[in-house]
Design a protein around this motif. Sequence first.
Motif, PDB file in Angstrom:
ATOM      1  N   LEU A  61       0.824  -1.212   0.000  1.00 39.32           N
ATOM      2  CA  LEU A  61       0.000   0.000   0.000  1.00 39.32           C
ATOM      3  C   LEU A  61       0.859   1.264   0.000  1.00 39.32           C
ATOM      4  O   LEU A  61       0.450   2.298  -0.523  1.00 39.32           O
ATOM      5  CB  LEU A  61      -0.942  -0.012   1.202  1.00 39.32           C
ATOM      6  N   GLY A  62       2.052   1.182   0.578  1.00 37.04           N
ATOM      7  CA  GLY A  62       2.931   2.339   0.585  1.00 37.04           C
ATOM      8  C   GLY A  62       3.386   2.759  -0.803  1.00 37.04           C
ATOM      9  O   GLY A  62       3.736   3.930  -1.024  1.00 37.04           O
ATOM     10  N   LYS A  63       3.390   1.825  -1.759  1.00 39.25           N
ATOM     11  CA  LYS A  63       3.754   2.166  -3.129  1.00 39.25           C
ATOM     12  C   LYS A  63       2.662   2.978  -3.822  1.00 39.25           C
ATOM     13  O   LYS A  63       2.925   3.631  -4.845  1.00 39.25           O
ATOM     14  CB  LYS A  63       3.988   0.896  -3.952  1.00 39.25           C
ATOM     15  N   VAL A  64       1.446   2.897  -3.323  1.00 32.81           N
ATOM     16  CA  VAL A  64       0.334   3.633  -3.933  1.00 32.81           C
ATOM     17  C   VAL A  64       0.410   5.067  -3.432  1.00 32.81           C
ATOM     18  O   VAL A  64       0.195   5.342  -2.251  1.00 32.81           O
ATOM     19  CB  VAL A  64      -1.021   2.993  -3.574  1.00 32.81           C
ATOM     20  N   ARG A  65       0.714   5.999  -4.329  1.00 32.56           N
ATOM     21  CA  ARG A  65       1.011   7.374  -3.954  1.00 32.56           C
ATOM     22  C   ARG A  65      -0.061   8.342  -4.460  1.00 32.56           C
ATOM     23  O   ARG A  65      -0.481   8.262  -5.616  1.00 32.56           O
ATOM     24  CB  ARG A  65       2.363   7.805  -4.537  1.00 32.56           C
ATOM     25  N   PRO A  66      -0.521   9.258  -3.619  1.00 32.21           N
ATOM     26  CA  PRO A  66      -1.513  10.245  -4.055  1.00 32.21           C
ATOM     27  C   PRO A  66      -0.878  11.326  -4.917  1.00 32.21           C
ATOM     28  O   PRO A  66       0.251  11.749  -4.669  1.00 32.21           O
ATOM     29  CB  PRO A  66      -2.023  10.819  -2.728  1.00 32.21           C
ATOM     30  N   ILE A  67      -1.613  11.758  -5.931  1.00 32.05           N
ATOM     31  CA  ILE A  67      -1.115  12.790  -6.836  1.00 32.05           C
ATOM     32  C   ILE A  67      -2.307  13.475  -7.497  1.00 32.05           C
ATOM     33  O   ILE A  67      -3.417  12.945  -7.515  1.00 32.05           O
ATOM     34  CB  ILE A  67      -0.164  12.176  -7.891  1.00 32.05           C
ATOM     35  N   TYR A  68      -2.094  14.655  -8.048  1.00 30.61           N
ATOM     36  CA  TYR A  68      -3.157  15.372  -8.757  1.00 30.61           C
ATOM     37  C   TYR A  68      -3.722  14.517  -9.897  1.00 30.61           C
ATOM     38  O   TYR A  68      -3.015  13.713 -10.497  1.00 30.61           O
ATOM     39  CB  TYR A  68      -2.619  16.678  -9.340  1.00 30.61           C
ATOM     40  N   GLY A  69      -5.003  14.748 -10.212  1.00 26.94           N
ATOM     41  CA  GLY A  69      -5.635  14.007 -11.298  1.00 26.94           C
ATOM     42  C   GLY A  69      -5.761  12.533 -10.939  1.00 26.94           C
ATOM     43  O   GLY A  69      -6.074  12.164  -9.811  1.00 26.94           O
ATOM     44  N   HIS A  70      -5.562  11.671 -11.916  1.00 26.07           N
ATOM     45  CA  HIS A  70      -5.533  10.220 -11.706  1.00 26.07           C
ATOM     46  C   HIS A  70      -6.792   9.667 -11.034  1.00 26.07           C
ATOM     47  O   HIS A  70      -6.719   8.738 -10.237  1.00 26.07           O
ATOM     48  CB  HIS A  70      -4.285   9.830 -10.897  1.00 26.07           C
ATOM     49  N   ASP A  71      -7.933  10.254 -11.354  1.00 24.06           N
ATOM     50  CA  ASP A  71      -9.204   9.701 -10.887  1.00 24.06           C
ATOM     51  C   ASP A  71      -9.874   8.869 -11.979  1.00 24.06           C
ATOM     52  O   ASP A  71     -10.786   8.096 -11.704  1.00 24.06           O
ATOM     53  CB  ASP A  71     -10.154  10.808 -10.426  1.00 24.06           C
ATOM     54  N   TYR A  72      -9.395   9.009 -13.229  1.00 19.75           N
ATOM     55  CA  TYR A  72      -9.911   8.208 -14.351  1.00 19.75           C
ATOM     56  C   TYR A  72      -9.024   6.996 -14.632  1.00 19.75           C
ATOM     57  O   TYR A  72      -9.455   6.044 -15.247  1.00 19.75           O
ATOM     58  CB  TYR A  72      -9.965   9.053 -15.632  1.00 19.75           C
ATOM     59  N   HIS A  73      -7.778   7.083 -14.208  1.00 20.60           N
ATOM     60  CA  HIS A  73      -6.816   6.017 -14.473  1.00 20.60           C
ATOM     61  C   HIS A  73      -5.804   5.975 -13.338  1.00 20.60           C
ATOM     62  O   HIS A  73      -5.747   6.885 -12.515  1.00 20.60           O
ATOM     63  CB  HIS A  73      -6.099   6.259 -15.806  1.00 20.60           C
ATOM     64  N   PHE A  74      -5.020   4.910 -13.293  1.00 16.73           N
ATOM     65  CA  PHE A  74      -3.887   4.897 -12.382  1.00 16.73           C
ATOM     66  C   PHE A  74      -2.613   4.710 -13.201  1.00 16.73           C
ATOM     67  O   PHE A  74      -2.650   4.253 -14.345  1.00 16.73           O
ATOM     68  CB  PHE A  74      -4.022   3.830 -11.290  1.00 16.73           C
TER      69      PHE A  74
END
Length: 355
Positions: A219-232
């Motif tokens: 889970l630590g590899k999953v990083r929050p960032i702007y956008g990226h609500d349609y794709h990862f």
Amino acid sequence: MKFDARAALRRCGSTVLALIMGVSLVSAEAAANDAPPAKELFGAKDLPMQAAPASFGFYSKGCLAGGVAIPTDGPTWQAMRLSRNRRWGHPAMIALIERFSHDAVEKIGWPGLLLGDISQPRGGPMLSGHASHQIGLDADIWLTPMPQRTLSYQERETISATSMLDKSKFLTVDPSIWTPSHARLIMMAASYPQVERVFVNPAIKKKLCDTWRGDRAALGKVRPIYGHDYHFHIRIKCPPGSKGCKDQAVVPAGDGCDKSLAWWFTDEPWAKPKQKPGAKPPKPKFAKLADLPKACALVLNGPAPASEQEATYGTAYRAPAAIPAAATSIEAVIEAAGEAPLANIPVPSPRPGLQ
């Protein structure tokens, strides 16, 4: 005082040399300023450089030699936005996408992947849409499941991916769209050892923090960032032996469900930059070829394969006859996603370091 002709000539020669050097430097600087942006140069290349696979530079400042293209259609994927010509990558990235697509279907029942941008044929800055994706080690995966039919070219150009956000609430996942399968898909992507990061919208990261009951090691590899609500966005490490490739800093220890995530739910990330009254907005600066690693000039001007068919699976890479079974670490990660929230919600804090 006796006039020294030789000394005078030496002084004159030094002055002339300094003037010549000064003019040369000014001319070189002017030429560099007049050079076209690197994105125009790399964006104009239709085929990769024919060479052994190599990523040069950093994810947001580099290029790709010996890139290969994933086929537009596979048994468990379909490539989107074909007109962009961005389905190229390092063979290590292409192989991971193929394996991930098979694992997602076989292990969690995902219908198949819709593939967004990977990289341009020779990497480098893109004409639009991305700061990274320059060295063939980044790939976008739509959060929309693949339909059980082959999409037409026109559909691939016009269909929009589905946002996971509730439009009526700030940074909140829409429960009518988000499913446990979305969580399993993202966590599966993060579980591969060669994956360095998986970028998602902060709301999606929070949803995973609040509900994921499987192994939280990835889970630590999953990083929050702007956008990226349609794709990862999947980013892999520099492949072994990649001397010219620069990895990103190691992900901090922990699951990332801490103050670094809480920061995204404050006003600071979304505040507009302050400008002095009457000040003109700064002109955007675009990287030039000279700003990239030196190898990128060779990559840009290197020979190309005779055709795209030859380049799709060139001599450097062949599609595996059989996709290997998922690693045991994946089995540990893919568990049912529950709905029980975490007991402790992170407290807002100053902006954390680089993602």
